[in-house]
Motif scaffolding. Sequence first.
Motif, short mmCIF file in Angstrom:
data_model
loop_
_atom_site.label_atom_id
_atom_site.label_comp_id
_atom_site.label_asym_id
_atom_site.label_seq_id
_atom_site.Cartn_x
_atom_site.Cartn_y
_atom_site.Cartn_z
N ASN A 1 0.57 4.07 -2.74
CA ASN A 1 0.44 5.43 -2.27
C ASN A 1 1.38 6.36 -3.04
O ASN A 1 1.01 7.46 -3.46
CB ASN A 1 0.78 5.48 -0.78
CG ASN A 1 0.43 6.80 -0.17
OD1 ASN A 1 -0.69 7.27 -0.37
ND2 ASN A 1 1.37 7.42 0.52
N ARG A 2 2.59 5.86 -3.26
CA ARG A 2 3.57 6.63 -4.00
C ARG A 2 3.11 6.87 -5.44
O ARG A 2 3.26 7.95 -6.00
CB ARG A 2 4.88 5.84 -3.98
CG ARG A 2 6.00 6.50 -4.71
CD ARG A 2 7.28 5.77 -4.48
NE ARG A 2 7.81 6.04 -3.14
CZ ARG A 2 9.10 5.92 -2.84
NH1 ARG A 2 9.96 5.50 -3.75
NH2 ARG A 2 9.53 6.20 -1.65
N MET A 3 2.54 5.83 -6.02
CA MET A 3 2.01 5.94 -7.38
C MET A 3 0.93 7.02 -7.43
O MET A 3 0.88 7.83 -8.36
CB MET A 3 1.40 4.60 -7.76
CG MET A 3 0.72 4.63 -9.09
SD MET A 3 1.39 3.35 -10.11
CE MET A 3 0.18 3.39 -11.43
N ASN A 4 0.08 7.00 -6.43
CA ASN A 4 -0.96 8.01 -6.29
C ASN A 4 -0.35 9.41 -6.30
O ASN A 4 -0.84 10.32 -6.96
CB ASN A 4 -1.66 7.81 -4.95
CG ASN A 4 -3.11 7.47 -5.16
OD1 ASN A 4 -3.55 7.37 -6.30
ND2 ASN A 4 -3.84 7.30 -4.09
N SER B 1 0.83 -1.20 0.00
CA SER B 1 0.00 0.00 0.00
C SER B 1 0.86 1.25 0.00
O SER B 1 0.44 2.29 -0.49
CB SER B 1 -0.97 -0.02 1.17
OG SER B 1 -0.31 0.20 2.36
N VAL C 1 3.61 1.45 -1.75
CA VAL C 1 3.96 1.58 -3.16
C VAL C 1 2.81 2.23 -3.93
O VAL C 1 3.00 3.14 -4.72
CB VAL C 1 4.29 0.18 -3.75
CG1 VAL C 1 4.23 0.22 -5.27
CG2 VAL C 1 5.65 -0.27 -3.29
#
Lengths: 354, 354, 354, 354, 354
Positions: free
Chosen positions: C288-291, C284, C286
């Motif tokens: 979140n970072r993509m978000n 999550s 990861v």
Amino acid sequence: MSRFIKKRSKKVGLPPGTLVHIGEKKTDKVRITIIDYDEANFEEKEIKTVEECFPFKNKPTVTWINIDGIHDIKIIEKIGKHFDLHPLILEDIVNTGQRPKIEDFGDYIFVVLKMLYYNEKEDEIQAEQVSLILGSNFVISFQEREGDVFNPIRERIRSGKGRIRKMGADYLAYALIDTIVDSYFIILEKLGEKIESIEEELVTNPTPETLQAIHHLKREMIFLRKSVWPLREVVNRLERGESTLIHESTGIYLRDVYDHTIQVIDAIETSRDMLSGMLDIYLSSVSNRMNQIMKVLTIIATIFMPLTFIAGIYGMNFEFMPELAWPWGYPLVLLVMVVIGISMLIYFRRKKWL
Amino acid sequence: MSRFIKKRSKKVGLPPGTLVHIGEKKTDKVRITIIDYDEANFEEKEIKTVEECFPFKNKPTVTWINIDGIHDIKIIEKIGKHFDLHPLILEDIVNTGQRPKIEDFGDYIFVVLKMLYYNEKEDEIQAEQVSLILGSNFVISFQEREGDVFNPIRERIRSGKGRIRKMGADYLAYALIDTIVDSYFIILEKLGEKIESIEEELVTNPTPETLQAIHHLKREMIFLRKSVWPLREVVNRLERGESTLIHESTGIYLRDVYDHTIQVIDAIETSRDMLSGMLDIYLSSVSNRMNQIMKVLTIIATIFMPLTFIAGIYGMNFEFMPELAWPWGYPLVLLVMVVIGISMLIYFRRKKWL
Amino acid sequence: MSRFIKKRSKKVGLPPGTLVHIGEKKTDKVRITIIDYDEANFEEKEIKTVEECFPFKNKPTVTWINIDGIHDIKIIEKIGKHFDLHPLILEDIVNTGQRPKIEDFGDYIFVVLKMLYYNEKEDEIQAEQVSLILGSNFVISFQEREGDVFNPIRERIRSGKGRIRKMGADYLAYALIDTIVDSYFIILEKLGEKIESIEEELVTNPTPETLQAIHHLKREMIFLRKSVWPLREVVNRLERGESTLIHESTGIYLRDVYDHTIQVIDAIETSRDMLSGMLDIYLSSVSNRMNQIMKVLTIIATIFMPLTFIAGIYGMNFEFMPELAWPWGYPLVLLVMVVIGISMLIYFRRKKWL
Amino acid sequence: MSRFIKKRSKKVGLPPGTLVHIGEKKTDKVRITIIDYDEANFEEKEIKTVEECFPFKNKPTVTWINIDGIHDIKIIEKIGKHFDLHPLILEDIVNTGQRPKIEDFGDYIFVVLKMLYYNEKEDEIQAEQVSLILGSNFVISFQEREGDVFNPIRERIRSGKGRIRKMGADYLAYALIDTIVDSYFIILEKLGEKIESIEEELVTNPTPETLQAIHHLKREMIFLRKSVWPLREVVNRLERGESTLIHESTGIYLRDVYDHTIQVIDAIETSRDMLSGMLDIYLSSVSNRMNQIMKVLTIIATIFMPLTFIAGIYGMNFEFMPELAWPWGYPLVLLVMVVIGISMLIYFRRKKWL
Amino acid sequence: MSRFIKKRSKKVGLPPGTLVHIGEKKTDKVRITIIDYDEANFEEKEIKTVEECFPFKNKPTVTWINIDGIHDIKIIEKIGKHFDLHPLILEDIVNTGQRPKIEDFGDYIFVVLKMLYYNEKEDEIQAEQVSLILGSNFVISFQEREGDVFNPIRERIRSGKGRIRKMGADYLAYALIDTIVDSYFIILEKLGEKIESIEEELVTNPTPETLQAIHHLKREMIFLRKSVWPLREVVNRLERGESTLIHESTGIYLRDVYDHTIQVIDAIETSRDMLSGMLDIYLSSVSNRMNQIMKVLTIIATIFMPLTFIAGIYGMNFEFMPELAWPWGYPLVLLVMVVIGISMLIYFRRKKWL
């Protein structure tokens, strides 16, 4: 959470058998009703003082004493004293955080059950603790508030329909338990309808609210399960017939209740499986929709970026750009753009992105 | 991790029964208190040297010897010798990495329990190992540090309230265990409140911190579970009444503790189920938000890319572009752009992307 | 995988009891040492030929014969013949792919265990198979190579510390098993430290390497579990005291080993739970970072696309664009652009995208 | 799927005991071989008609009748009649969809097993059903086709190596079962190698094919498990020695087979755990790659969008844009663009997006 | 959902033993057929009034009374009265929401089963409840509607094929149960074919419909499982031979049915495992496709953004831009653009994004 974990903290450190009512007070007045019957006679009355029910203890007829409201510690204590109940049982009666359980004290059997209602307003299942004391010729039932699912039983006793008037106190206890278990089916049907309507929503128009609804139902299932699983053990122990208070002829009826309990558990587990499947469908339909959006984005970018680039080229201010002077330059460039756009659309259709 | 796995490595290779204190030293001085009572008499004192408690071994009254602090190996050894305790038991007492367990040595019963506190500062559950030795007329309790949940019991003994002064050492042991189990409910309530507040956060404003909080609670549940699950077996074995040290009249009280233990386990499992559900909700709300962002991105691209392209076309420098010379060219192009933009907005609204 | 599945294929089709060494050859020479003792006497020597240990079979003193290296089939066969061991046992000794197990042959008990080391270089747990034969007055131990965790026991026998010199061969066997189980705690602590350091990494800076590390630990846990779970059954069967070779006084020590085994299993299961939780956090974080990245992308597009579009409009070459001729046209357009940009930034801040 | 669910539909409605061959016909001719031996004598022959094997039923020597090919119902029926086999057993022999099972009929024991091969061409495990009838002095084995893993046993009987010639029919049955279980290890090693090679692929270059390979292995594991789990029960029941057909001396060998079966099950479960872990790694490496792509996209947009915007501003055709007339305007704007681009790159490097 | 949870709510509160038909009315008329036989005689007839079947109760021949249609409460009551059936059994017969179960009343055994059909039109499994009463010389079967899978049995009785005419009522009951279990295999094969065709779709062209199909099959598996799991217990109890109504010779046939039931359960569990695997493949193929789209998007942006930027630069209207006046400026810029575009393509090919 308060439905799941009752506030027991005010009890910590008190000696065992101390009566402290745990749970919300759900009724103001305590209401005590007595139904006394045998095959020939029938008497029903509401009593004012708890002492009025004491004489029924030793009458040979079957007596059902029903107490609505358990917050008045004194009444519980008086009954406990007169009917020789162990202090720990009284404690369990007034502490509404019990799991369904059964305890056999030889002279009497103590059963704790959960009566469940579907509260339409709050859209959740609500539990009321029902405690039963089964003696040789009486049943005492304790409820948290007035209003219950037992009216059909009262009617059967009054009218003498069925075999209830011919049988003993154990059959009365069975009838009460059976009615409670039967009422679980109503809740299951309600939840089943909700599941069905969510399923339709999932196919036609899944929204974040659908997800909330799935999770809400999952929680209700957890709650329902918590009340029903231990019940199975309770009914199983009653049915095994180890107590002399349960006559053999009642055994087969208890086996029937046991079957119903298993059916309820079965339905709960099936519903849980199906809710999990619905969660999967929801999530993949969301990711599918995202895919759809990505496709649109890609198609726009793919079509307009090269076109805009071409327009940009002929917007440059170089002095020596022969195309700019050609009379057919402009329409030709427009044509090229149209061709590029259309051929891309065809390409995407082939790749099934459209 | 140190809460989960105690450093046992310094013990490796030592002969069994070697006393090595494992765990942090939580108190400086060892404090020994004695409470001696029967129905008529009561005596309470704090002693300086361990030898002062030896005479109580053979007194007919019930004696409760409480030792706060287990790092002083010599004291433990002396008690062990005088009360004839097996060396392995002494080893277990000073090694704070035990699971809750029970061992019956005929003359005495050895019980290990975990007393749990919620440390608000560290925001985590902390465990203190409590070891009980139940003899025929004495109970010895070992704690890691001063301060415990037993004060209400002391008070009940002092005041003679309840039946504790009339019963034997087994009832005292029961009271201690019951108090510890009761204190678990306080922790459960605390965790329940936290779950509730996270649930609200999930609906209103989920952040990565919410996720951290869910995982933190999951870990606390794992820790709690580790202490409670084996306890069930411990109480169950006590209650089965195989030891002559446990009188029949105490059995029903132990059954009550057993019920409470099951309730705690039940609540833990329910909480775990709910935390899993909350994790799902969090993850899907995150992915929902991402979806939202993607939509905005797509809409912008879809609207402005064609418009910019049109502007780019009329920015080209071709000499023969008749539109450029028309007086209504400019307003017409602007109009076309507005129409395209608005019709796209309508299209998206129909597709429910807005 | 070779740690998980041993190459047994060279054995297929051979008659049972055929000795074929399965596993890597971990030592060159076979080394046999003998320790012979009772309360009064003590003798320790390394022998050259296997025949030298035969006389100890019938001596009343306790004898511990330790063989390091099991690849020399002949030595194993000679010992098997002299000590009357069943051919299938010899086969099990040389086949290092055994699970921990126990077999009671009446005259002797055969126990297979795994001695575990943490190999820092390979960063993985490595197992060495230890086989024990417990006779009435001797213990024979077979190890794959020199070097073991038994030195503290040798020291205790030499110095006569503890009760080992006073007890029989069963106590010696217990001591060996206990030492092996104790050594598992060292590995658990090492893994626990690794888990802790990964946990910190997860919070501060999760990278794909963190994921690799989590999976690596998960595999080590699978490996550890594979060695420990069957051990529980082994110790449990020893402790139940069905064999006359185990004296009652040793029973309580074996119960202690059993407790330790349960503690190890407990810690493994807890670690597995925590590693699963860490995997969830990693994934999550990861996503979140993509978000985060998506947000930046959206913000850029949202701000610059309309601005570039406006610039594009005034870059069009229409002859009749009155704004172009206004003296304040340019600064006004710049102003409009700034206003649009800033108001978008404010909008995003409100939506918490910044 | 046909490997998993056999077509039984042609059987529906037929009376029990009707012989219908279910499964593919894997061989043309039925081949019957007889090996007859005791310690002194040995005879081996292939027979033409099934009647030739009848005299061996009552010979005191051990006889192994092996039938390759079960599609010829008449042969099975004749054997069944002569050896007094129950019709349901004959039905089970010709129906290749059986699970491994054992049935004790007093006079003989019926065992169904699965012989597994790794078919390299199809890259999947293939099963052949082997049925054994163990009588007091004979073993009849039924196989689906020629070719099996029993040649080493034949060789051992011929050469008189090992103890097989000295033991009875039960030992022969044990040897057959043992050989089948041993052959599972070969398959496990093959699957183990495949897992290892996929693991390497996962680290170096995961592709969708890697995922397919993981799922393929998972399916093979499901298939293997389906054959091995029930086998455990079969061997366990044989080993418990309830039948008089199994001599005590064979018991220990059967326990050995049981151990091997457990080892196989253990290895399957470990492999399943590891395949699950590999699936997780694959998925997160895919999402990691996607992250990488998103970063590139964001960086490009972030750098070029503002630059293109600036270029757009100075491409506007306003008459009063003083900058356009400055001699240093153009180089200055270029410089500004370079500065913006570089400072963004630095910013991204700090944020670890590059 | 109505397939999963039957509407029991109309029963709540009625006395036990009240007959209320629960389920849809699947046939109009109730049809009663009688088959009466022993080894020598055979009689088959359809009767008009229920009373006609009463004389068969005490005939020594085996009688099979089959009732199609259970909504006519009066007929059920009359049969119940004449054959001395307990009211609760009659209640179970007319309530089609039962789980498969068995109850032994000494004089007769009551068995509830589910007959399953695959409804091609609705593409789902449908269940019909079949209740059997096995007396000493009669079997009464209750079905919800006409049409069943029992015709082959009728044929066998008529023609005297097999051993059915020689055996008693227990064998008839066995034959009925066996036929029902056999019919499950047909459904499994149908589902197996569906799984196979979805598997192919998954590899060639996965669509959201594929996902729907996987979930649909999962639900059918849940439904099938719900009917088969309790059946195992039913057959197991029949087979254990505790009732005197079951002759020993029938036992082995029941064991055969038991084996088939286990095979069905096995196949269901395997199918569930495989469907889970297929779900994983679907989801990762969807995410793979998304990855593909993202790549295209990135490549377009990466190529055209810098090119458009360059075009933008030379579209600026600065008066002092020397490049604009160079004769080779335009072709040079075009060349530079081509070079940048191609080198990017090469870069992506190296990174395996193309």
